[in-house]
Design a protein around this motif. Structure first.
Motif, mmCIF file in Angstrom:
data_model
loop_
_atom_site.group_PDB
_atom_site.id
_atom_site.type_symbol
_atom_site.label_atom_id
_atom_site.label_comp_id
_atom_site.label_asym_id
_atom_site.label_seq_id
_atom_site.Cartn_x
_atom_site.Cartn_y
_atom_site.Cartn_z
ATOM 1 N N VAL A 40 1.205 -1.163 -0.265
ATOM 2 C CA VAL A 40 -0.022 -0.086 -0.130
ATOM 3 C C VAL A 40 0.660 1.102 0.179
ATOM 4 N N ARG A 41 0.379 2.253 -0.828
ATOM 5 C CA ARG A 41 1.456 3.798 -0.485
ATOM 6 C C ARG A 41 0.341 4.239 0.513
ATOM 7 N N GLU A 95 -4.741 4.448 -3.949
ATOM 8 C CA GLU A 95 -4.257 2.786 -4.920
ATOM 9 C C GLU A 95 -5.114 3.370 -6.487
#
Length: 136
Positions: A40-41, A95
């Motif tokens: 995940v960012r 995302e």
């Protein structure tokens, strides 16, 4: 669906530990061609590879194009409510995913169902809900 599928889902919900439910979620994701090991960012390192709102990703065809959809799987007695839906939508936005698939054992709460329909009408994202027993 049939009585057998309903009974399987009931047992999954009532007798599994959180760790076992996570294993079942990952197995469901793998069975539908998804990937439970996502990065995940823009989250702090302490959160690890998962953010609690996107359980994985799966390739889908949408509007005649190959796309990636976010997946959220909930195996619990509690219905998936609008707060959880909002968190899922925020995670999808972070995302940069436009398609979301929600798989639940207990269904959507009325507020989540209304919000899902509203989001789909607006057309920026597309959300699908699937009952776990329908997958069985």
């Amino acid at each position: 669906m049939g009585q057998l599928e309903k009974e399987i889902v009931r047992k999954l919900v009532s007798q599994k530990t959180p760790k076992q439910k996570k294993e079942v979620q990952d197995n469901i994701l793998l069975l539908i061609g998804g990937d439970p090991k996502i990065s995940v960012r823009d989250l702090p390192p302490r959160r690890g590879n998962q953010d609690g709102r996107i359980d994985g990703r799966v390739n889908v065809i949408w509007r005649d194009s190959d796309c990636v959809a976010a997946i959220n799987i909930k195996i619990e007695k509690r219905k998936f409510d609008a707060d959880r839906l909002g968190g899922f939508i925020l995670a999808m936005d972070r995302e940069k995913l436009d398609i979301g698939i929600i798989i639940t054992a207990s269904g959507l709460a009325p507020d989540a169902e209304a919000e899902l329909k509203r989001k789909n009408r607006e057309g920026d994202i597309y959300l699908v809900h699937i009952h776990l027993e329908d997958l069985l």
